[in-house]
Design a protein around this motif. Structure first.
Motif, PDB file in Angstrom:
ATOM      1  N   ILE A 248      45.827  99.420  90.305  1.00 45.99           N
ATOM      2  CA  ILE A 248      47.158  98.755  91.324  1.00 45.99           C
ATOM      3  C   ILE A 248      48.146  98.136  90.780  1.00 45.99           C
ATOM      4  CG2 ILE A 248      47.377  97.017  93.099  1.00 45.99           C
ATOM      5  CD1 ILE A 248      44.422  97.831  94.145  1.00 45.99           C
ATOM      6  N   LEU A 249      47.669  97.237  89.708  1.00 47.32           N
ATOM      7  CA  LEU A 249      48.789  96.610  89.090  1.00 47.32           C
ATOM      8  C   LEU A 249      49.777  97.626  88.181  1.00 47.32           C
ATOM      9  CD1 LEU A 249      46.848  93.464  87.515  1.00 47.32           C
ATOM     10  CD2 LEU A 249      48.596  93.587  89.616  1.00 47.32           C
ATOM     11  N   PHE A 250      49.191  98.593  87.697  1.00 45.16           N
ATOM     12  CA  PHE A 250      50.060  99.638  86.743  1.00 45.16           C
ATOM     13  C   PHE A 250      50.876 100.270  87.817  1.00 45.16           C
ATOM     14  CE2 PHE A 250      50.037 103.901  85.082  1.00 45.16           C
ATOM     15  CZ  PHE A 250      50.947 103.557  83.921  1.00 45.16           C
ATOM     16  N   GLY A 251      50.582 100.486  89.176  1.00 40.30           N
ATOM     17  CA  GLY A 251      51.206 101.098  90.252  1.00 40.30           C
ATOM     18  C   GLY A 251      52.520 100.070  90.521  1.00 40.30           C
ATOM     19  N   VAL A 252      52.172  98.775  90.865  1.00 42.16           N
ATOM     20  CA  VAL A 252      53.053  97.667  91.199  1.00 42.16           C
ATOM     21  C   VAL A 252      54.204  97.597  89.757  1.00 42.16           C
ATOM     22  CG1 VAL A 252      53.448  95.338  91.447  1.00 42.16           C
ATOM     23  CG2 VAL A 252      51.710  96.624  92.439  1.00 42.16           C
ATOM     24  N   PHE A 253      53.737  97.505  88.710  1.00 45.88           N
ATOM     25  CA  PHE A 253      54.558  97.647  87.590  1.00 45.88           C
ATOM     26  C   PHE A 253      55.678  98.738  87.742  1.00 45.88           C
ATOM     27  CE2 PHE A 253      55.491  99.320  83.330  1.00 45.88           C
ATOM     28  CZ  PHE A 253      56.432  98.135  82.850  1.00 45.88           C
ATOM     29  N   HIS A 254      55.387 100.180  87.993  1.00 46.33           N
ATOM     30  CA  HIS A 254      56.448 100.928  87.922  1.00 46.33           C
ATOM     31  C   HIS A 254      57.174 101.083  89.383  1.00 46.33           C
ATOM     32  CE1 HIS A 254      53.834 102.585  85.015  1.00 46.33           C
ATOM     33  NE2 HIS A 254      54.913 103.436  84.478  1.00 46.33           N
ATOM     34  N   LEU A 255      56.719  99.897  90.256  1.00 48.55           N
ATOM     35  CA  LEU A 255      57.634  99.774  91.477  1.00 48.55           C
ATOM     36  C   LEU A 255      58.925  99.377  91.057  1.00 48.55           C
ATOM     37  CD1 LEU A 255      57.823  99.651  94.719  1.00 48.55           C
ATOM     38  CD2 LEU A 255      56.921  97.612  94.704  1.00 48.55           C
ATOM     39  N   LEU A 256      58.989  98.604  90.120  1.00 50.33           N
ATOM     40  CA  LEU A 256      60.173  97.998  89.524  1.00 50.33           C
ATOM     41  C   LEU A 256      61.258  98.858  89.217  1.00 50.33           C
ATOM     42  CD1 LEU A 256      58.582  95.059  87.164  1.00 50.33           C
ATOM     43  CD2 LEU A 256      59.457  94.970  89.770  1.00 50.33           C
ATOM     44  N   SER A 257      60.874 100.102  88.701  1.00 51.74           N
ATOM     45  CA  SER A 257      61.793 101.055  88.210  1.00 51.74           C
ATOM     46  C   SER A 257      61.747 102.165  89.169  1.00 51.74           C
ATOM     47  CB  SER A 257      61.106 101.760  86.704  1.00 51.74           C
ATOM     48  OG  SER A 257      59.886 102.131  86.805  1.00 51.74           O
ATOM     49  N   GLY A 258      61.196 102.423  89.995  1.00 48.94           N
ATOM     50  CA  GLY A 258      61.136 103.463  91.181  1.00 48.94           C
ATOM     51  C   GLY A 258      60.756 102.873  92.598  1.00 48.94           C
ATOM     52  N   GLY A 259      60.093 103.665  93.531  1.00 52.87           N
ATOM     53  CA  GLY A 259      60.128 103.280  94.775  1.00 52.87           C
ATOM     54  C   GLY A 259      58.565 103.323  95.124  1.00 52.87           C
ATOM     55  N   PRO A 260      58.216 103.136  96.428  1.00 53.18           N
ATOM     56  CA  PRO A 260      56.906 103.108  96.698  1.00 53.18           C
ATOM     57  C   PRO A 260      56.046 104.464  96.431  1.00 53.18           C
ATOM     58  CG  PRO A 260      58.261 102.407  98.596  1.00 53.18           C
ATOM     59  CD  PRO A 260      58.911 102.929  97.366  1.00 53.18           C
ATOM     60  N   LEU A 261      56.681 105.341  96.642  1.00 55.44           N
ATOM     61  CA  LEU A 261      56.106 106.825  96.062  1.00 55.44           C
ATOM     62  C   LEU A 261      55.750 106.698  94.730  1.00 55.44           C
ATOM     63  CD1 LEU A 261      55.140 109.704  96.569  1.00 55.44           C
ATOM     64  CD2 LEU A 261      57.431 110.447  96.395  1.00 55.44           C
ATOM     65  N   GLN A 262      56.813 106.150  93.888  1.00 57.91           N
ATOM     66  CA  GLN A 262      56.089 106.333  92.352  1.00 57.91           C
ATOM     67  C   GLN A 262      55.037 105.150  91.880  1.00 57.91           C
ATOM     68  OE1 GLN A 262      59.658 105.814  89.892  1.00 57.91           O
ATOM     69  NE2 GLN A 262      58.434 105.669  88.010  1.00 57.91           N
ATOM     70  N   MET A 263      55.123 104.023  92.808  1.00 55.74           N
ATOM     71  CA  MET A 263      53.928 103.366  92.807  1.00 55.74           C
ATOM     72  C   MET A 263      52.566 103.922  93.041  1.00 55.74           C
ATOM     73  SD  MET A 263      53.227  99.476  94.840  1.00 55.74           S
ATOM     74  CE  MET A 263      53.053 100.409  96.295  1.00 55.74           C
ATOM     75  N   VAL A 264      52.449 104.443  94.142  1.00 55.60           N
ATOM     76  CA  VAL A 264      51.383 105.229  94.436  1.00 55.60           C
ATOM     77  C   VAL A 264      51.010 106.290  93.614  1.00 55.60           C
ATOM     78  CG1 VAL A 264      50.313 106.474  96.094  1.00 55.60           C
ATOM     79  CG2 VAL A 264      51.710 104.634  96.878  1.00 55.60           C
ATOM     80  N   VAL A 265      51.915 107.005  92.943  1.00 52.54           N
ATOM     81  CA  VAL A 265      51.587 108.091  92.201  1.00 52.54           C
ATOM     82  C   VAL A 265      51.339 107.506  90.854  1.00 52.54           C
ATOM     83  CG1 VAL A 265      52.449 110.017  90.772  1.00 52.54           C
ATOM     84  CG2 VAL A 265      53.332 109.796  93.140  1.00 52.54           C
ATOM     85  N   THR A 266      51.787 106.426  90.226  1.00 53.64           N
ATOM     86  CA  THR A 266      51.330 106.093  88.814  1.00 53.64           C
ATOM     87  C   THR A 266      50.270 105.041  89.144  1.00 53.64           C
ATOM     88  OG1 THR A 266      52.998 104.120  89.392  1.00 53.64           O
ATOM     89  CG2 THR A 266      53.919 105.758  88.014  1.00 53.64           C
TER      90      THR A 266
END
Length: 238
Positions: free
Chosen positions: A136-154
């Protein structure tokens, strides 16, 4: 290529080459400081069968790159996985390849599958809690450079990497660092040519393979059938 933000992009090339990996390693500064302050030298590495760890990481990286980048490109969906790099010289590919492993792969795996995973594991005393929490934290980290979809995928990719480490023999934190850097880089800088995004062509036509080789900037002659397909002037020639 060789830029992460306007500040780094404004630097001269020589400084940029050094600043990009250094700036990414700043992400690991706090976890490293906490480990040192606590005198906890267990960073998640092991010397047991080091060669097999490296081999496992390389094989995982190749498989992930085929599944996550090459196949989408050949199927016409390269725009979804294209990292935006447009290599003009071999050293650019070599540099970014090294950066993705020694920078992105080492930092993100060390922080999320190493430090954060270990903290959740100690607190929750269950592997499942560590997998869910770190992912979950890994996804939130990528939210900073992408969007919600990228957060879920990562986040899902993070969980997959955790399972790799838990279930695959000889898969260690070092293996994940290699797999992470290789898996999302080898084919992700391909050019989007007309054939790769043309749904009329099947994924494995000669035209697709030709465009794939050109995407790697291999100096191969353009066959007549390829010229005639997209060059109106060539179509009028006998």
């Amino acid at each position: 290529m060789l830029s992460l933000n306007p500040v780094l992009a404004s630097l001269p090339l020589g400084l940029r080459i050094i600043a990009i990996p250094v700036s990414y390693w700043l992400i690991a500064l706090v976890p490293l400081a906490i480990q040192v302050f606590r005198r906890d030298w267990d960073f998640g590495f092991t010397r047991d069968k080091l060669g097999l760890q490296i081999l496992t990481g390389i094989l995982l990286g190749i498989v992930l790159s085929l599944l996550l980048t090459l196949i989408p490109h050949l199927a016409g969906f390269g725009g979804f996985v294209d990292n935006g790099s447009r290599y003009q010289y071999g050293w650019q590919f070599a540099y970014e390849f090294g950066y993705c492993i020694l920078g992105v792969g080492c930092v993100e795996e060390g922080v999320f599958r190493g430090f954060i995973y270990g903290r959740f594991q100690r607190i929750g005393r269950k592997e499942s809690i560590a997998v869910i929490g770190s992912s979950i934290l890994f996804g939130v980290f990528h939210l900073l450079s992408g969007g919600p979809l990228q957060m879920v995928v990562t986040a899902l990719i993070g969980a997959l990497f955790c399972l790799f480490r838990l279930k695959l023999k000889h898969c260690s934190l070092l293996s994940l660092m290699l797999a992470h850097g290789m898996g999302l880089h080898i084919f992700s800088g391909l050019k989007e040519g007309p054939v790769l995004t043309d749904k009329k062509h099947s994924p494995l036509t000669p035209a697709v393979l030709y465009d794939f080789l050109k995407a790697w900037h291999l100096h191969i002659p353009s066959p007549k059938w390829r010229q005639a397909q997209y060059d109106p002037a060539a179509q009028t020639q006998p």
